[in-house]
Design an enzyme around this catalytic site. Sequence first.
Site, PDB file in Angstrom:
ATOM      1  N   ASN A 270       0.829  -1.206   0.000  1.00 14.23           N
ATOM      2  CA  ASN A 270       0.000   0.000   0.000  1.00 14.23           C
ATOM      3  C   ASN A 270       0.866   1.259   0.000  1.00 14.23           C
ATOM      4  OD1 ASN A 270      -2.214  -1.826   0.725  1.00 14.23           O
ATOM      5  ND2 ASN A 270      -1.156  -1.884   2.701  1.00 14.23           N
ATOM      6  N   GLU A 303       8.512  -4.999  -1.069  1.00 12.48           N
ATOM      7  CA  GLU A 303       7.386  -4.078  -0.896  1.00 12.48           C
ATOM      8  C   GLU A 303       7.833  -2.637  -1.159  1.00 12.48           C
ATOM      9  OE1 GLU A 303       4.781  -5.682  -0.885  1.00 12.48           O
ATOM     10  OE2 GLU A 303       5.580  -7.588  -0.174  1.00 12.48           O
TER      11      GLU A 303
HETATM   12  N1  B3K Z   1       0.957  -7.508  -3.769  1.00 11.46           N
HETATM   13  C1  B3K Z   1       0.860  -8.294  -2.566  1.00 11.46           C
HETATM   14  C2  B3K Z   1       0.091  -9.559  -2.746  1.00 11.46           C
HETATM   15  C3  B3K Z   1      -1.376  -9.415  -2.670  1.00 11.46           C
HETATM   16  C4  B3K Z   1      -2.047 -10.764  -2.706  1.00 11.46           C
HETATM   17  C5  B3K Z   1      -3.513 -10.666  -2.783  1.00 11.46           C
HETATM   18  N2  B3K Z   1      -4.141 -11.965  -2.785  1.00 11.46           N
HETATM   19  C6  B3K Z   1       2.196  -8.604  -1.989  1.00 11.46           C
HETATM   20  C7  B3K Z   1       3.333  -8.517  -2.914  1.00 11.46           C
HETATM   21  O1  B3K Z   1       3.448  -9.226  -3.872  1.00 11.46           O
HETATM   22  O2  B3K Z   1       4.166  -7.687  -2.708  1.00 11.46           O
HETATM   23 ZN    ZN Z   2       4.813  -8.043  -4.884  1.00 17.39          ZN
END
Ligand code: B3K
Ligand code: ZN
Length: 877
Positions: A270, A303
């Site tokens: 996020n 992230e």
């Molecule tokens: N983008 C999130 C993963 C979300 C999974 C939803 N079922 C974590 C990542 O790949 O960084």
């Molecule tokens: Zn990711």
Amino acid sequence: PQAIHLDAYRKPDYRIESLALAFDLEPEATRVKSRLQIAYDGSPSDLSEAALPPLWLDGDDLKLLSVCVDGTPLDETEYRQDATGLSLDVTSPGFLLEIETEINPKANTRLEGLYISSGTFCTQCEAEGFRRITFFPDRPDVMTVYEVTLRADKALYPVLLSNGNLVESGDLPDGRHWTRWEDPFPKPSYLFAVVAGDLACVEDSFTTASGREVALRIFVEHGNEGRCAYGMDSLKRSMRWDEERFGLEYDLDLFNIVAVSDFNMGAMENKSLNVFNSKCVLADPDTATDADYASIEGIVAHEYFHNWTGNRVTCRDWFQLSLKEGLTVFRDQEFSADMRSAAVKRIQDVRSLRARQFPEDGGPTAHPVRPASYIEINNFYTATVYDKGAEVIRMMQGLLGREGFRKGMDLYFERHDGQAVTCDDFAAAMSDATGVDLNQFKLWYSQAGTPGVTVTGEYDAAARSFELTLSQTIPDTPGQSGKRPMHIPLDFALLDPDGQPMPLKLACEEAAPTSRVLELRAARQTFRFENLDHEPAVSINRGFSAPVNLSIEHTPATRAVLMGRDGDSFNRWETGQQYATGLLLEAVEAGGEGRQTPEALIDALRETLLDEAQDPAFRALALTLPGEAFLADQMKTVDVDAIHIAREKMRGDIARALRDELLETYRGMQSNAPFEPTADAAGKRALKNLALGYLTASGKAEMWDLAVVQSRNSDNMTDRMAALALLTDRQGPERDDCLQAFYQRYRDEPLVVDKWLALEAMSVLPGTLERVKGLLKHEAFTLTNPNKVRALIGVFAAGNPLRFHQADGSGYQFLADRIVELDRINPQTAARLIAPLGRWSRFDGARQALMRQALETILSAENLSPDVYELTSKSLT
Ligand code: B3K
Ligand code: ZN
């Protein structure tokens, strides 16, 4: 449930120019008010009132309280609501929409949308959780700027966070307070986040290359403040690395990480408010292993890197998921390679690709890196989209060179910053920046299945030439057959008997470099190299330059060159693994025991074990035999018992032959220095614990005392766990005493209790399933926490082939029952447990029938989620 198709993509009819959200947070009745400024986004020619299409807003499990357009409440004839959302009649090309909804975070056990974890409100919106918070066009190509107001009880929720910058805050009557957040960067709804709770905060700061001062905060439950240092340090190193390697700087004054204990996956990117599974950020020497530290470093980086690859440039639709995930995995792999040993990192990544992605690519749920259809998008956060996706990016870098790749990245951001784009857009930037044609290469995005590449070579002593023939086959996968040849980059060298690279002069060329990338594009291609004085050893797919199954025969002499002297450490490791794999599969054919392990292998292992010029971490990997699951994947019909017997037999042979050297290594790698989570220190512990493993396999009972002592007396979790993992496989009072003592010591540490559950689930002892069943009722276990589920049920099903596949099918039935039970609580996590049953076609007839029966049990359950339905039904075909 209905499948959604990539071909059916249509751009949205309406833009959301801004969104203001206000939350009144209450555990069982949270009110959400949203104000959306909406504009028609079609062509001006259809701007007649009658022609304006209805506005679709997704919604799931929401109580609608009111809808107003430009200040006037709508009556029920002006909108239509069903279980999936709301459709509104539109009469003007621009208008203000206000919606009020009520939700129940406390009842949200799916952990999607707004939920409560240990008293803390938190959100998970990717992929489609935002629609469980408010009605909204919940698709990644709808990007807008958010203003978020949070109101809550001040004593219970002193910390109130959302994305972007804190702009205002204050107190309210009745002990409540509020904060307001503004995120200046337009974002898709899946990147929205809210956190509210009573959390402790660890603070630091980072100055970007251009001088921006960024406040860094990690929020944790009180008492965990001392476990944030490594995560914080990883964050700062990631920020610096992205500036240096890709010229990418952080873009806000604040970056927050929040640790929560109930989370469906590892972490979530996020915008400026990453939410982490506590397992993926908290660490101290007493509770985290070296592997945990390495994974924290990689996930924090991953992230963070999404801030550019995912957030600033996002996905047009969910079929493009690998656009952000494959690229970001590649970036975190490169980061970890730079922080640690690149060779060791590459070997580990390839091992995990082979353990998770290759079986997926060869099974009933195989799908391309860019899938063409899905029922439930949460089922596509797979090893294929992530890890094969990262391999695709790595191959591009291989074809373009590091500099060319960087140029491509620069062009990608220049063109697409602030946009929602496709994998084709990414490839176009790479190709336009360098002039490299990637048209055939793009088949890697659309064709599923692991290509097989066969290598043969013939040396002509008289002509001093060597003819290399490469051929490729792409296996059929569900819904795809008769595939086209792929563009496969293979890093290549020819080695002389001393392991030195020989000149590679092609018949048609003057230049004779000592290594090159062979580009295999046709089904079959031949390369002829000239001026070679010896028969060469073929070192190909160096560094695992392409994610293929390579088949190549070595003579004992060329094998020895590659295993002992190849300058490419990946291939040195690989050749040893292939050799051991061949021997083990031979033994399995013979029922398990097979013949005595050949001296040639033992000698090579001895040489590696004692070679102080090599990194201990590398030596530990080189001495680790191929795993049972990998061996199983090489067989047409898997025989779990024979595989286990053969591997244990070989371990015993090696242990007896090298006992003195192993003991010397075990002692030599001990250290009295305090624990440090560095790659160097971790490598020494890895080699020490590898030695301990073999010593306990040598048949000398006193070697077990070493494990008992180590499990009790070490000052760090890495060594304690390594010893316990050995003890868990040994029948007897020490086992139970040591495991009991471990539980008693750590019963208040949830992340360590997970390790304890996993130890029991991994045990090869015959009573394991019964113990696992018993643990379901233990005070430490709950089905509502995904970490607990994965530690006990997930590890048993996916990490203990011997016991999961026991012949009576009780392991299968156990798993099926748990999946049905969990599906009612948390479909996403339930669906992730299905894969081991989907492997049925690889087993003997009796097991096939039992595995299918277990899948049928699941499918016949009432009210199955789309998540579990999709994977179960695909697994049965
Ligand atoms: N983008 C999130 C993963 C979300 C999974 C939803 N079922 C974590 C990542 O790949 O960084
Ligand atoms: Zn990711």
